[in-house]
Design a protein around this motif. Structure first.
Motif, PDB file in Angstrom:
ATOM      1  N   GLU A  39       0.956  -0.987   0.084  1.00 44.43           N
ATOM      2  CA  GLU A  39      -0.027   0.018   0.137  1.00 44.43           C
ATOM      3  C   GLU A  39       0.742   1.234   0.087  1.00 44.43           C
ATOM      4  O   GLU A  39       0.480   2.173  -0.604  1.00 44.43           O
ATOM      5  N   TYR A  40       1.894   1.285   0.665  1.00 46.79           N
ATOM      6  CA  TYR A  40       2.877   2.375   0.593  1.00 46.79           C
ATOM      7  C   TYR A  40       3.437   2.642  -1.006  1.00 46.79           C
ATOM      8  O   TYR A  40       3.551   3.606  -1.200  1.00 46.79           O
ATOM      9  N   ARG A  41       3.827   1.347  -1.481  1.00 44.82           N
ATOM     10  CA  ARG A  41       4.333   1.695  -3.010  1.00 44.82           C
ATOM     11  C   ARG A  41       3.179   2.001  -3.731  1.00 44.82           C
ATOM     12  O   ARG A  41       3.555   3.141  -4.758  1.00 44.82           O
ATOM     13  N   ALA A  42       1.887   1.791  -3.564  1.00 45.59           N
ATOM     14  CA  ALA A  42       0.799   2.215  -4.421  1.00 45.59           C
ATOM     15  C   ALA A  42       0.782   3.824  -4.027  1.00 45.59           C
ATOM     16  O   ALA A  42       0.289   4.580  -5.207  1.00 45.59           O
ATOM     17  N   ALA A  43       0.909   4.238  -2.968  1.00 47.09           N
ATOM     18  CA  ALA A  43       0.753   5.582  -2.666  1.00 47.09           C
ATOM     19  C   ALA A  43       1.764   6.356  -3.263  1.00 47.09           C
ATOM     20  O   ALA A  43       1.483   7.509  -3.666  1.00 47.09           O
ATOM     21  N   VAL A  44       3.113   6.007  -3.286  1.00 44.04           N
ATOM     22  CA  VAL A  44       4.130   6.784  -3.960  1.00 44.04           C
ATOM     23  C   VAL A  44       4.342   6.847  -5.300  1.00 44.04           C
ATOM     24  O   VAL A  44       5.259   7.423  -5.811  1.00 44.04           O
ATOM     25  N   THR A  45       3.937   5.422  -5.780  1.00 41.97           N
ATOM     26  CA  THR A  45       4.017   5.531  -7.144  1.00 41.97           C
ATOM     27  C   THR A  45       3.838   6.393  -8.357  1.00 41.97           C
ATOM     28  O   THR A  45       4.604   6.754  -9.265  1.00 41.97           O
ATOM     29  N   PRO A  46       2.743   7.230  -8.120  1.00 38.30           N
ATOM     30  CA  PRO A  46       2.535   8.247  -9.286  1.00 38.30           C
ATOM     31  C   PRO A  46       3.464   9.159  -9.043  1.00 38.30           C
ATOM     32  O   PRO A  46       3.961   9.630 -10.352  1.00 38.30           O
ATOM     33  N   ALA A  47       4.046   9.556  -7.962  1.00 44.30           N
ATOM     34  CA  ALA A  47       4.761  10.727  -8.030  1.00 44.30           C
ATOM     35  C   ALA A  47       6.272  10.496  -8.415  1.00 44.30           C
ATOM     36  O   ALA A  47       7.022  11.128  -8.834  1.00 44.30           O
ATOM     37  N   LEU A  48       6.673   9.093  -7.891  1.00 34.73           N
ATOM     38  CA  LEU A  48       7.922   8.729  -8.262  1.00 34.73           C
ATOM     39  C   LEU A  48       8.019   8.443  -9.760  1.00 34.73           C
ATOM     40  O   LEU A  48       9.039   8.673 -10.473  1.00 34.73           O
ATOM     41  N   THR A  49       6.924   7.900 -10.407  1.00 34.28           N
ATOM     42  CA  THR A  49       6.868   7.846 -11.942  1.00 34.28           C
ATOM     43  C   THR A  49       6.974   9.119 -12.501  1.00 34.28           C
ATOM     44  O   THR A  49       7.778   8.842 -13.642  1.00 34.28           O
ATOM     45  N   ALA A  50       6.361  10.280 -12.147  1.00 33.10           N
ATOM     46  CA  ALA A  50       6.565  11.510 -12.612  1.00 33.10           C
ATOM     47  C   ALA A  50       8.034  11.996 -12.655  1.00 33.10           C
ATOM     48  O   ALA A  50       8.495  12.440 -13.620  1.00 33.10           O
TER      49      ALA A  50
END
Length: 400
Positions: free
Chosen positions: A281-292
């Motif tokens: 759930e942590y990875r799901a939360a940070v993935t959009p910003a990290l992907t950018a």
């Protein structure tokens, strides 16, 4: 001496040339401050009006947060002064306190000897005005006319000296620090590097990943029982300030733990049982910003006129680069597994003083060394690499 002034932590390194001894050669080592390579960048005002750094500052800030500036690097860029305990303190003085502490510890490591050369690293996208502020802080810290070096360049130097398996291809650097992300592509030429493309985001870093974890915890607490959470964050007493500070430290430790474990437990004052946060759930939360931020790296490679397959290496550095799923996202978007330094935060300070090995067959004599050292001298005496703010490309004659 080199100092990497970070948003959350600051590191320093020293270089010693041991000519004429049994152990002759160049030795570059990190500076330990209070038994750690990482000096908290936080600054706190004490009862006598002195600016504290290190453990003393962290301890006092936990009790008196109104006296502390947690991120003087960000403050330096955004405003000329901050309010500490109701009074104005210049942000250049806050930065100077951190720089002076690191410099003092570096000198102490060498028996009080003054360095013959001082290098300060900085995000690649900083404007000339941003660099002026850093130089002013250095002047207040007693560091006159420093050399200024972009952080990705220092990281590339360190990588080239430590890992040579990839050959002499261009190096892409993804530097995720506490408060910024930098990307760069550097090409090996002569005995140095030429920056082909650089870009960065001054408003995204590890602090934002901490915030994502905080929001996960907050939402879970509010769903269970909103009253203890609201009391914790609404109470202005020193006891609650201390509890909030302690929780912030535990959140940072939990974020770091999630790089090696699948579950963390977080105790929140007022709740009988700790909250459980799963790595997924942590990875799901940070993935959009990290992907950018990784798309920024991808675009930087394209601006350099290269494909990922043409890179000699993709290097991860910065304190937050261990965060899951950074490496997986880089591998997915660029199609290659990145290299992570054993100590990604200290790599920048160490790389600032490291001479990378020249590509095979390249003369490393005096001419090459002089060419690699070309830079600009500003009116204040600082030596700067000419990197434009958010450039698509830098001067093709520029060497690092």
């Amino acid at each position: 001496m080199a100092i990497d002034f970070g948003t959350c932590f600051t590191t320093a390194a020293v270089r010693v040339e041991q000519a004429g001894t049994a152990a002759s050669g160049v030795v570059v080592t990190a500076v330990e401050i209070e038994n750690s390579r990482y000096l908290p960048s936080l600054v706190c005002l004490d009862d006598d009006g002195r600016l504290l750094t290190g453990r003393a500052a962290v301890q006092l800030a936990a009790q008196r947060p109104e006296r502390a500036e947690s991120h003087p690097k960000r403050a330096l860029l955004r405003q000329s002064a901050v309010l500490l305990d109701g009074g104005e303190v210049a942000t250049a003085e806050l930065a100077a306190a951190v720089l002076a502490r690191a410099a003092d510890e570096a000198r102490a490591q060498r028996g009080g000897t003054e360095p013959v050369r001082t290098v300060l690293t900085h995000p690649a996208d900083w404007s000339p005005g941003d660099l002026d502020r850093l130089v002013e802080a250095a002047r207040l810290a007693g560091l006159d006319a420093p050399e200024l070096l972009p952080e990705p360049v220092a990281a590339a130097r360190f990588h080239a000296a430590e890992v040579q398996a990839e050959g002499d291809g261009p190096i892409a650097v993804y530097d995720l620090g506490g408060g910024t992300v930098d990307t760069a592509v550097l090409r090996r030429e002569g005995s140095g590097f030429r920056a082909v493309a650089v870009a960065g985001d001054p408003d995204f870093g590890g602090r934002d990943l901490d915030q994502a974890l905080f929001e996960l915890l907050r939402d879970r607490a509010l769903d269970l029982d909103p009253e203890p959470w609201q009391r914790l964050w609404g109470d202005r007493t020193p006891a609650s300030a201390h509890q909030r500070s302690q929780l912030a430290r535990e959140l940072t430790l939990a974020k770091e733990s999630l790089s090696s474990t699948g579950t963390v437990y977080l105790a929140v004052p007022g709740y009988p049982e700790p909250f459980v946060v799963q790595g997924g759930e942590y990875r799901a939360a940070v993935t959009p910003a990290l992907t950018a931020s990784i798309v920024l790296l991808e675009r930087t490679v394209a601006r350099a006129g290269l494909t990922p397959a043409e890179l000699g290496a993709v290097v991860l550095c910065g304190a937050a680069s261990r965060t899951p799923p950074v490496a997986d996202l880089v591998a997915a978007r660029l199609g290659r597994i990145p290299d992570l330094a054993a100590d990604p935060k200290a790599a920048v300070a160490l790389g600032a003083l490291t001479d990378p090995p020249a590509p095979a067959g390249v003369d490393t004599g005096a001419d090459a060394g002089e060419e690699a050292a070309q830079d600009a001298v500003s009116a204040d005496g600082s030596r700067r690499w000419t990197v434009a703010h958010y450039p698509d490309e830098v001067d093709p004659e520029l060497w690092f």
